[in-house]
Structures are given as C-alpha cells and as structure tokens.
Design an enzyme around this catalytic site. Structure first.
Site, mmCIF file in Angstrom:
data_model
loop_
_atom_site.group_PDB
_atom_site.id
_atom_site.type_symbol
_atom_site.label_atom_id
_atom_site.label_comp_id
_atom_site.label_asym_id
_atom_site.label_seq_id
_atom_site.Cartn_x
_atom_site.Cartn_y
_atom_site.Cartn_z
ATOM 1 N N SER A 140 0.842 -1.200 0.000
ATOM 2 C CA SER A 140 0.000 0.000 0.000
ATOM 3 C C SER A 140 0.882 1.258 0.000
ATOM 4 O O SER A 140 1.712 1.426 -0.889
ATOM 5 C CB SER A 140 -0.954 -0.034 1.187
ATOM 6 O OG SER A 140 -1.947 0.953 1.082
ATOM 7 N N ASP A 175 -9.359 -5.439 -4.589
ATOM 8 C CA ASP A 175 -8.920 -4.395 -3.658
ATOM 9 C C ASP A 175 -9.976 -3.298 -3.584
ATOM 10 O O ASP A 175 -10.305 -2.658 -4.588
ATOM 11 C CB ASP A 175 -7.583 -3.814 -4.138
ATOM 12 C CG ASP A 175 -6.907 -2.947 -3.086
ATOM 13 O OD1 ASP A 175 -7.627 -2.275 -2.327
ATOM 14 O OD2 ASP A 175 -5.667 -2.931 -3.040
ATOM 15 N N HIS A 211 -7.622 -5.617 -0.336
ATOM 16 C CA HIS A 211 -6.494 -4.767 0.043
ATOM 17 C C HIS A 211 -5.628 -5.394 1.140
ATOM 18 O O HIS A 211 -4.412 -5.242 1.121
ATOM 19 C CB HIS A 211 -6.995 -3.400 0.505
ATOM 20 C CG HIS A 211 -5.902 -2.386 0.637
ATOM 21 N ND1 HIS A 211 -5.183 -1.910 -0.448
ATOM 22 C CD2 HIS A 211 -5.372 -1.765 1.729
ATOM 23 C CE1 HIS A 211 -4.281 -1.041 -0.036
ATOM 24 N NE2 HIS A 211 -4.361 -0.939 1.275
#
Length: 343
Positions: free
Chosen positions: A187, A261, A314
């Site tokens: 991320s 995600d 995610h």
C-alpha cells in the site's frame, strides 16, 4: 412584505457568511488535518502501545533504534540470518563450515520492509517470518515515525527520511552492506519503496510492490469519494508513477495486485505496470502462460512481473494462493545469492 424583504436579505447574507465560514474551516481541516486521514497510526486501537515483537512468533531479533537526521528515533526490528535456524520449516541453503554467522548473513539477500498506513510494523511479523525462515533473507522491519513506539508524527517528508535512514543503516553495516537489497512495500509502503529506489538508484537490487497507487491525489476519489472535489488540497503527493522512470531499467520489479482491492483500485497497479513497461520496453499485454500474470519481461538477470490475484482484497492479497511462491521465485531469479528451497 417590505419589512420581510430586508429580513430575508439579512438572512441570506448571514447564511452566505456562515457557509463561507464553514467552507473555510472545512478547507482548513482538509488541508491541515489530512495527515490524520492518510496516516492513521493509532488504528486499530492500541496500535501505538501494543506492538508485537518477533519473539512472540518464535524469532530472535535485534531491537534497532534508528536515529534520523531530524532527531527522530525509529524503534524497528532487525532479523539477521544465522547459519543454523532452530526452526523445522527453515529453508535449506548451502553453507560453509568455516563461515561465521556474520559471514553467512552477508551472503543472503536483505529485505527492507515498508508497511501500510494502518497498524504497526509488529503486525507484519508473520510476513517477515516467511522472508526470514522460508527464504533465509535478512529482514529489516522499519517502524515509521509516529507509528508503534517510534517518535514523531508521520508525513510524506518524514517517511522519506525514515526510509533513507533505514537504507543508510544497511549500507553501513559490516555484513548487510554486502547483500543485495530488496524493497518490499505494501500500500503506502509501496510508494515509500518507489521513492527510496528513485533516490538511490545504485543501491537497490529489486522492488516488490503490493496494492499501491499511482499517487495519493489520484486515489482520493476512490478512497474518500466525498472529498474528491477537494483532491487538489492534498499536499501528501507520493507521486509513484512519476518516480518509477527514475529507477534504473536494470532494477527488476514485482507488482502484486489484488483484483478485489476495495481501497486501491486495480487500475492503479495496472497503470504502474504500464509505466514499468514503458521504462524497459515490456508490452503490458504480454503473458507468460500463467493466467494470473498479465505482463512479463526480461530485465537483466531478473524479471519484472505483474501478477494479479483474483480473490485478493487490500488486506488479504498476501495470503492468496501463489503469493509467496511468486515472491520466492522472483527473489531466486535475481541470481545474487545461494539457492533457496522452494516454498
């Protein structure tokens, strides 16, 4: 009616003034308070006080206090390889009887880990354990400023300093300085990795990037749709798409994307792969026979690859089938260290 009109006019002026005032306050909160949205270091609750340590997972480690140029102490973890690991799942590697543990550590890759914007580095120890036990890598787990037990408050400028401080520690260590350095970022950690590699082109062997974005302003419409009209106020840029061309073509990258995600749309990872492809002449539409692999190309001794995981979101892409095998094969393809057993 004539008495009513001035009252309406006064009300209208007052309403306009109130709206303007609230807008000003709103703009101010968005501009000056965005760091609290972008770097929620206290979430989940307890993340600033309850920081797991590697011994909780059966791993020996070094408590590493890194001192940044602006006086911040980053309380990080270092997992340094040893010839013999007391773990039944330890990857098999060739060793020399006359080698010391320090000499052995110098023959193994070093992973510099950059975690996402929530939680702390202690929450990522299970990931570090795979690198350390299975792949027999040295691992430096960086704790950003304002995260876990580290001092300070997080910001783009600060995290860049933190990353550089961690890299400088590795390159000045007597054994780690001899190892190929691989950056692993999830991320926002992917943005940290890309920026660091762009500023240290000769020091980074490879990058592994998971579910990261092209830039923060470009992410706002999806992550914070109510604030999308005000994305121009975002001063935390993390312009990854602009930084990748600054990284040498000889530096392989592995891009890992969760198709489902819900925070960073897959289009961001696809766009970053397009940039990687333009940088080194890879056709993003090419595949190598694996249905999950959407692009592939030969880069020096290693391969840059883009891999999508159909069920990955995610936060759980790292537990999808094939994730760690893909990483292990990528690390082995770099050709800088002794062979490791397959996962």
């Amino acid at each position: 009616m004539s008495r009513l009109i001035p009252s309406l006019e006064t009300f209208a002026k007052g309403s306009f003034a109130t709206a303007a005032g609230l807008s000003t306050v709103g703009f101010g909160l968005l501009y000056y308070g965005q760091n609290y949205l972008i770097y929620p270091s206290a979430f989940p609750p307890g993340s600033r006080t309850d920081v797991p340590v590697p011994t909780d997972f059966g791993l020996s480690y070094e408590d590493l206090n890194l001192h940044t140029p602006d006086g911040i102490i980053l309380r990080s973890y270092l997992l340094r390889q040893r010839k013999e690991l007391d773990h039944h799942q330890a990857g098999r590697v060739e060793t020399n009887e006359s080698q010391t543990d320090e000499e052995f550590a110098a023959t193994r890759p070093t992973i510099l880990m950059f975690h996402g914007n929530g939680g702390n580095h202690g929450h990522r120890i299970p990931l570090a354990k795979v690198f350390y036990i299975k792949m027999r890598c040295n691992v430096l787990m960086l704790s950003y400023r304002g995260y876990g037990h580290s001092d300070g408050s997080p910001s783009e400028k600060g995290l860049k300093l933190d990353a550089q401080t961690a890299l400088d520690y590795i390159t000045n260590d007597s054994s780690l300085s001899k190892t190929p350095i691989i950056l692993y970022g999830q991320s926002i950690g992917g943005a940290v990795a890309i920026d660091l590699a762009s500023r240290n082109p000769s020091k980074i062997r490879a990058l592994i990037l998971e579910n990261t974005f092209t830039s923060l302003p470009a992410l706002i419409p999806n992550a914070l749709p109510l604030l999308s009209p005000f994305s121009f106020l975002c001063h935390q840029k993390w312009e990854s798409a602009l930084k990748i061309p600054l990284i040498p073509r000889s530096t392989p990258m592995l891009l890992l994307s969760g198709v489902r995600d819900e925070v960073v749309p897959r289009e961001h990872m696809q766009a970053l792969w397009e940039v990687v492809g333009r940088r080194q002449g890879i056709k993003a539409s090419e595949a190598d026979g694996n249905d999950e692999v959407k692009g592939d190309g030969q880069v020096g001794e290693g391969r840059s690859k883009f891999v999508e995981f159909e069920n990955g979101t995610h936060n759980d892409t790292c537990v999808q089938e094939g994730y760690w095998t893909t990483i292990a094969e990528f690390v082995a393809s770099l050709g800088d260290s002794a062979s490791i057993s397959r996962l």
